[in-house]
Design a protein around this motif. Structure first.
Motif, PDB file in Angstrom:
ATOM      1  N   TYR A 191       0.827  -1.201   0.000  1.00 28.10           N
ATOM      2  CA  TYR A 191       0.000   0.000   0.000  1.00 28.10           C
ATOM      3  C   TYR A 191       0.867   1.259   0.000  1.00 28.10           C
ATOM      4  O   TYR A 191       0.501   2.271  -0.603  1.00 28.10           O
ATOM      5  N   TYR A 192       2.022   1.196   0.649  1.00 27.77           N
ATOM      6  CA  TYR A 192       2.945   2.331   0.562  1.00 27.77           C
ATOM      7  C   TYR A 192       3.476   2.470  -0.864  1.00 27.77           C
ATOM      8  O   TYR A 192       3.717   3.587  -1.343  1.00 27.77           O
ATOM      9  N   ALA A 193       3.650   1.339  -1.543  1.00 25.57           N
ATOM     10  CA  ALA A 193       4.072   1.385  -2.945  1.00 25.57           C
ATOM     11  C   ALA A 193       3.023   2.079  -3.799  1.00 25.57           C
ATOM     12  O   ALA A 193       3.351   2.837  -4.728  1.00 25.57           O
ATOM     13  N   MET A 194       1.749   1.842  -3.508  1.00 26.69           N
ATOM     14  CA  MET A 194       0.675   2.514  -4.229  1.00 26.69           C
ATOM     15  C   MET A 194       0.706   4.022  -3.953  1.00 26.69           C
ATOM     16  O   MET A 194       0.440   4.834  -4.856  1.00 26.69           O
ATOM     17  N   ALA A 195       1.039   4.383  -2.714  1.00 27.24           N
ATOM     18  CA  ALA A 195       1.159   5.806  -2.383  1.00 27.24           C
ATOM     19  C   ALA A 195       2.280   6.441  -3.204  1.00 27.24           C
ATOM     20  O   ALA A 195       2.143   7.552  -3.730  1.00 27.24           O
ATOM     21  N   ILE A 196       3.386   5.718  -3.347  1.00 27.70           N
ATOM     22  CA  ILE A 196       4.515   6.213  -4.140  1.00 27.70           C
ATOM     23  C   ILE A 196       4.103   6.380  -5.600  1.00 27.70           C
ATOM     24  O   ILE A 196       4.496   7.349  -6.264  1.00 27.70           O
ATOM     25  N   ALA A 197       3.280   5.455  -6.101  1.00 28.49           N
ATOM     26  CA  ALA A 197       2.813   5.564  -7.484  1.00 28.49           C
ATOM     27  C   ALA A 197       1.987   6.827  -7.685  1.00 28.49           C
ATOM     28  O   ALA A 197       2.013   7.429  -8.768  1.00 28.49           O
ATOM     29  N   CYS A 198       1.271   7.241  -6.630  1.00 31.99           N
ATOM     30  CA  CYS A 198       0.470   8.469  -6.717  1.00 31.99           C
ATOM     31  C   CYS A 198       1.341   9.717  -6.665  1.00 31.99           C
ATOM     32  O   CYS A 198       1.045  10.723  -7.319  1.00 31.99           O
ATOM     33  N   ASP A 199       2.411   9.655  -5.874  1.00 32.35           N
ATOM     34  CA  ASP A 199       3.293  10.813  -5.728  1.00 32.35           C
ATOM     35  C   ASP A 199       4.717  10.311  -5.484  1.00 32.35           C
ATOM     36  O   ASP A 199       5.148  10.135  -4.341  1.00 32.35           O
ATOM     37  N   PRO A 200       5.485  10.066  -6.536  1.00 30.50           N
ATOM     38  CA  PRO A 200       6.833   9.505  -6.388  1.00 30.50           C
ATOM     39  C   PRO A 200       7.860  10.464  -5.807  1.00 30.50           C
ATOM     40  O   PRO A 200       9.005  10.067  -5.593  1.00 30.50           O
ATOM     41  N   PHE A 201       7.461  11.695  -5.523  1.00 29.11           N
ATOM     42  CA  PHE A 201       8.403  12.649  -4.946  1.00 29.11           C
ATOM     43  C   PHE A 201       8.104  12.943  -3.479  1.00 29.11           C
ATOM     44  O   PHE A 201       8.658  13.883  -2.914  1.00 29.11           O
ATOM     45  N   CYS A 202       7.255  12.137  -2.869  1.00 25.36           N
ATOM     46  CA  CYS A 202       6.952  12.294  -1.446  1.00 25.36           C
ATOM     47  C   CYS A 202       7.890  11.400  -0.634  1.00 25.36           C
ATOM     48  O   CYS A 202       7.748  10.174  -0.628  1.00 25.36           O
ATOM     49  N   TRP A 203       8.820  12.006   0.052  1.00 25.02           N
ATOM     50  CA  TRP A 203       9.825  11.246   0.795  1.00 25.02           C
ATOM     51  C   TRP A 203       9.217  10.377   1.884  1.00 25.02           C
ATOM     52  O   TRP A 203       9.730   9.292   2.178  1.00 25.02           O
ATOM     53  N   GLU A 204       8.111  10.810   2.463  1.00 25.54           N
ATOM     54  CA  GLU A 204       7.525  10.090   3.585  1.00 25.54           C
ATOM     55  C   GLU A 204       7.028   8.701   3.184  1.00 25.54           C
ATOM     56  O   GLU A 204       7.106   7.747   3.968  1.00 25.54           O
TER      57      GLU A 204
END
Length: 268
Positions: free
Chosen positions: A59-72
């Motif tokens: 699910y964190y990977a999906m978050a990265i897919a939405c915004d790959p420049f969010c360090w968190e």
């Protein structure tokens, strides 16, 4: 690589997800806005709190897919990768997070841990040095000093390691880092290993016992008593297997150390 009795949750295999109100709420929020990275992150949090680390990581990977420049997002995924024994992947994600946010103490602290678990002490030291530079609170100083000190010793940099210890004094306020503080006082010679081993179980949490155990084991390793050190680490692993501390950093570090010993034996 063998896992403990909690293998199912600690591995890359999927688990049966129990009914949970936070998970259900996260899923409902995502149905309204499936391209929202924060909502995917919250779904990851909901699974991680149930120790469903493999699912949380996805699910964190999906978050990265939405915004790959969010360090968190990278930071959270890296934490779960550590839990799943994927130290290389964790180091990669923490590295990305450190490039996106070079001023976050937490990122560099866990980047150092990732390299320490990989036994890449040169890179661990660089990460801990940056973390040390970012340290402001006394509790943070205690936490990073412990791992930084151990890393420098493993590199044979005794003078630099001693400089780290010089900032540690009695009567500091460790907050949640009481185990790390006790270990540092032991390194300074103000406490004996036997004192930490004899900690009152009624007043000490499982996580503190596991954390103290790795510090004591490391102390023996660094002071010419490897068999004592490995014996303590074996006890740490056993304690972690029988409790909910199987994701604790000291547990992971103890398992990594024992695994390295076995590999060295096989190579001889």
């Amino acid at each position: 690589m063998e896992f403990n009795q909690n293998y199912e949750r600690a591995s890359w295999e999927r688990c049966e997800v129990p009914g949970d109100s936070l998970i259900e709420a996260a899923e409902a929020a995502l149905r309204e806005d499936p391209d929202n990275g924060v909502r995917w992150m919250k779904k990851g949090h909901a699974h991680a709190r149930l120790s469903l680390m493999r699912e949380a990581e996805e699910y964190y990977a999906m978050a990265i897919a939405c915004d790959p420049f969010c360090w968190e997002y990278y930071r959270h995924r890296a934490h779960r990768m550590l839990s799943c024994w994927r130290f290389q992947d964790a180091a990669a994600d923490f590295t990305i997070a450190s490039r996106l946010n070079p001023k976050d103490w937490n990122v560099f602290y866990h980047l150092g841990l990732s390299f320490f678990l990989l036994r890449d002490y040169e890179r661990a030291a660089k990460a801990y040095q940056r973390c040390y530079e970012l340290t402001k609170a006394e509790q943070e100083l205690i936490a990073v000093s412990d791992w930084y000190y151990m890393t420098l010793l493993r590199l044979g940099k005794k003078e630099e390691a001693q400089c780290i210890l010089d900032r540690i004094t009695e009567n500091m306020e460790p907050g949640d880092n009481t185990a790390y503080y006790a270990r540092l006082l032991m390194y300074k010679g103000l406490k004996r290993p036997e004192e930490l081993l004899a900690a009152d179980p009624e007043k000490t949490t499982d996580i503190e016992l596991v954390t103290m155990g790795f510090g004591i084991g490391n102390y023996y390793l660094m002071n010419g008593e490897p068999e004592k050190g490995y014996e303590v680490m074996e006890r740490v692993v056993k304690a972690g297997d029988q409790s909910d501390c199987y994701f604790a950093f000291a547990y992971l570090a103890s398992k990594a150390e024992l695994s390295a010993r076995e590999q060295n034996r096989e190579a001889v």
